[in-house]
Design a protein around this motif. Structure first.
Motif, PDB file in Angstrom:
ATOM      1  N   MET A 138       0.820  -1.193   0.000  1.00  0.00           N
ATOM      2  CA  MET A 138       0.000   0.000   0.000  1.00  0.00           C
ATOM      3  C   MET A 138       0.863   1.255   0.000  1.00  0.00           C
ATOM      4  SD  MET A 138      -3.014   1.113  -0.034  1.00  0.00           S
ATOM      5  CE  MET A 138      -2.660   2.669  -0.739  1.00  0.00           C
ATOM      6  N   GLU A 139       1.973   1.194   0.721  1.00  0.00           N
ATOM      7  CA  GLU A 139       2.878   2.338   0.758  1.00  0.00           C
ATOM      8  C   GLU A 139       3.378   2.688  -0.645  1.00  0.00           C
ATOM      9  OE1 GLU A 139       5.772   3.239   4.185  1.00  0.00           O
ATOM     10  OE2 GLU A 139       6.962   2.183   2.674  1.00  0.00           O
ATOM     11  N   ASN A 140       3.677   1.652  -1.444  1.00  0.00           N
ATOM     12  CA  ASN A 140       4.154   1.875  -2.806  1.00  0.00           C
ATOM     13  C   ASN A 140       3.072   2.532  -3.672  1.00  0.00           C
ATOM     14  OD1 ASN A 140       5.296  -0.776  -1.643  1.00  0.00           O
ATOM     15  ND2 ASN A 140       6.851  -0.067  -3.065  1.00  0.00           N
ATOM     16  N   ARG A 141       1.836   2.055  -3.527  1.00  0.00           N
ATOM     17  CA  ARG A 141       0.740   2.625  -4.327  1.00  0.00           C
ATOM     18  C   ARG A 141       0.481   4.077  -3.937  1.00  0.00           C
ATOM     19  NH1 ARG A 141      -4.129  -1.326  -3.856  1.00  0.00           N
ATOM     20  NH2 ARG A 141      -2.978  -2.114  -2.076  1.00  0.00           N
TER      21      ARG A 141
ATOM     22  N   LEU B 193      -7.322   3.972  -4.418  1.00  0.00           N
ATOM     23  CA  LEU B 193      -6.187   3.054  -4.322  1.00  0.00           C
ATOM     24  C   LEU B 193      -6.592   1.630  -3.946  1.00  0.00           C
ATOM     25  CD1 LEU B 193      -3.603   5.407  -2.568  1.00  0.00           C
ATOM     26  CD2 LEU B 193      -3.769   4.824  -4.995  1.00  0.00           C
ATOM     27  N   GLY B 194      -7.878   1.419  -3.677  1.00  0.00           N
ATOM     28  CA  GLY B 194      -8.356   0.074  -3.365  1.00  0.00           C
ATOM     29  C   GLY B 194      -8.002  -0.403  -1.974  1.00  0.00           C
ATOM     30  N   THR B 195      -8.056   0.504  -1.011  1.00  0.00           N
ATOM     31  CA  THR B 195      -7.763   0.138   0.369  1.00  0.00           C
ATOM     32  C   THR B 195      -8.765   0.823   1.292  1.00  0.00           C
ATOM     33  OG1 THR B 195      -5.978  -0.084   1.993  1.00  0.00           O
ATOM     34  CG2 THR B 195      -6.105   2.007   0.808  1.00  0.00           C
TER      35      THR B 195
ATOM     36  N   ARG C 260      -8.623   3.407   7.097  1.00  0.00           N
ATOM     37  CA  ARG C 260      -7.761   3.114   8.251  1.00  0.00           C
ATOM     38  C   ARG C 260      -6.360   2.676   7.809  1.00  0.00           C
ATOM     39  NH1 ARG C 260     -10.656  -0.486  12.630  1.00  0.00           N
ATOM     40  NH2 ARG C 260      -8.715   0.045  13.679  1.00  0.00           N
ATOM     41  N   HIS C 261      -6.299   1.832   6.778  1.00  0.00           N
ATOM     42  CA  HIS C 261      -4.991   1.370   6.295  1.00  0.00           C
ATOM     43  C   HIS C 261      -4.216   2.536   5.692  1.00  0.00           C
ATOM     44  CE1 HIS C 261      -2.572  -1.873   3.927  1.00  0.00           C
ATOM     45  NE2 HIS C 261      -1.812  -1.076   4.605  1.00  0.00           N
ATOM     46  N   LEU C 262      -4.882   3.340   4.872  1.00  0.00           N
ATOM     47  CA  LEU C 262      -4.207   4.492   4.280  1.00  0.00           C
ATOM     48  C   LEU C 262      -3.736   5.455   5.366  1.00  0.00           C
ATOM     49  CD1 LEU C 262      -3.222   6.068   1.861  1.00  0.00           C
ATOM     50  CD2 LEU C 262      -5.506   7.084   1.677  1.00  0.00           C
ATOM     51  N   ASN C 263      -4.536   5.649   6.374  1.00  0.00           N
ATOM     52  CA  ASN C 263      -4.155   6.535   7.466  1.00  0.00           C
ATOM     53  C   ASN C 263      -2.891   6.032   8.168  1.00  0.00           C
ATOM     54  OD1 ASN C 263      -4.766   8.936   8.852  1.00  0.00           O
ATOM     55  ND2 ASN C 263      -5.538   7.742  10.584  1.00  0.00           N
ATOM     56  N   ARG C 264      -2.761   4.723   8.345  1.00  0.00           N
ATOM     57  CA  ARG C 264      -1.533   4.160   8.934  1.00  0.00           C
ATOM     58  C   ARG C 264      -0.323   4.417   8.032  1.00  0.00           C
ATOM     59  NH1 ARG C 264      -5.180  -0.076  10.635  1.00  0.00           N
ATOM     60  NH2 ARG C 264      -4.745  -1.219   8.731  1.00  0.00           N
ATOM     61  N   VAL C 265      -0.515   4.277   6.726  1.00  0.00           N
ATOM     62  CA  VAL C 265       0.569   4.543   5.778  1.00  0.00           C
ATOM     63  C   VAL C 265       0.977   6.009   5.843  1.00  0.00           C
ATOM     64  CG1 VAL C 265       1.151   4.647   3.316  1.00  0.00           C
ATOM     65  CG2 VAL C 265      -0.006   2.638   4.233  1.00  0.00           C
ATOM     66  N   VAL C 266       0.005   6.901   5.864  1.00  0.00           N
ATOM     67  CA  VAL C 266       0.292   8.335   5.943  1.00  0.00           C
ATOM     68  C   VAL C 266       1.084   8.641   7.210  1.00  0.00           C
ATOM     69  CG1 VAL C 266      -0.771  10.614   6.265  1.00  0.00           C
ATOM     70  CG2 VAL C 266      -1.640   9.060   4.498  1.00  0.00           C
ATOM     71  N   HIS C 267       0.659   8.113   8.335  1.00  0.00           N
ATOM     72  CA  HIS C 267       1.372   8.364   9.595  1.00  0.00           C
ATOM     73  C   HIS C 267       2.785   7.789   9.576  1.00  0.00           C
ATOM     74  CE1 HIS C 267      -1.583  10.510  11.899  1.00  0.00           C
ATOM     75  NE2 HIS C 267      -2.507   9.734  11.355  1.00  0.00           N
TER      76      HIS C 267
ATOM     77  N   LEU D 131      10.244   4.653  -2.946  1.00  0.00           N
ATOM     78  CA  LEU D 131       9.101   3.864  -2.432  1.00  0.00           C
ATOM     79  C   LEU D 131       8.111   3.511  -3.525  1.00  0.00           C
ATOM     80  CD1 LEU D 131       8.309   5.706   0.908  1.00  0.00           C
ATOM     81  CD2 LEU D 131       9.289   3.438   0.645  1.00  0.00           C
ATOM     82  N   SER D 132       7.998   4.362  -4.539  1.00  0.00           N
ATOM     83  CA  SER D 132       7.017   4.129  -5.600  1.00  0.00           C
ATOM     84  C   SER D 132       7.441   3.051  -6.595  1.00  0.00           C
ATOM     85  CB  SER D 132       6.755   5.422  -6.376  1.00  0.00           C
ATOM     86  OG  SER D 132       7.828   5.729  -7.238  1.00  0.00           O
ATOM     87  N   ASN D 133       8.690   2.628  -6.535  1.00  0.00           N
ATOM     88  CA  ASN D 133       9.219   1.633  -7.489  1.00  0.00           C
ATOM     89  C   ASN D 133       9.021   2.053  -8.938  1.00  0.00           C
ATOM     90  OD1 ASN D 133      10.121  -0.132  -5.479  1.00  0.00           O
ATOM     91  ND2 ASN D 133       8.091  -1.067  -5.305  1.00  0.00           N
ATOM     92  N   ASP D 134       9.121   3.353  -9.201  1.00  0.00           N
ATOM     93  CA  ASP D 134       8.980   3.933 -10.550  1.00  0.00           C
ATOM     94  C   ASP D 134       7.624   3.646 -11.193  1.00  0.00           C
ATOM     95  OD1 ASP D 134      11.505   5.149 -10.530  1.00  0.00           O
ATOM     96  OD2 ASP D 134      12.444   3.259 -11.108  1.00  0.00           O
TER      97      ASP D 134
END
Length: 82
Positions: free
Chosen positions: A1-4, A37-39, A42-49, A75-78
Motif C-alpha cells: 500500500m505504501e508503494n501505491r 487506491l483500493g484500500t 484506516r490502512h491508508l491513514n496508517r501509511v500516511v502516519h 518507495l514508488s518503485n517507478d
C-alpha cells in the motif's frame, strides 16, 4: 500500500516540474484517495502516519506536502498512474 500511495502522490504532483520539492496536494478526504487506491481509510491513514514519522511527507487538515521527493520516488518503485 505504501508503494501505491507513493506512486499516487508522485503521479498527482509530477506535472509541476518547476517545483520538485515541497509540493502540496490539497485533500480534504483521505477516504476518497483510499477508495481510488483500493484500500480502507484506516490502512491508508496508517501509511500516511508512517510516512510522516519518517519525514517523507507532512500533513495538515487540508494538505499533504512532500518533504523528501527522492525517497518517495524510491518507495514508488517507478510506478506512475495515468
Amino acid at each position: 500500500m505504501e508503494n501505491r500511495f507513493a506512486s499516487y502522490l508522485l503521479s498527482t504532483l509530477a506535472d509541476d516540474a518547476d517545483h520538485p520539492f515541497g509540493l502540496e496536494l490539497k485533500t480534504t478526504n483521505l477516504q476518497e484517495i483510499a477508495g481510488l487506491l483500493g484500500t480502507t481509510y484506516r490502512h491508508l491513514n496508517r501509511v500516511v502516519h508512517s510516512l510522516i514519522e519518517r519525514e517523507i511527507i507532512t500533513k495538515d487538515r487540508h494538505f499533504i506536502q512532500i518533504q523528501d521527493w527522492s525517497l518517495l520516488e524510491k518507495l514508488s518503485n517507478d510506478i506512475r498512474y495515468e
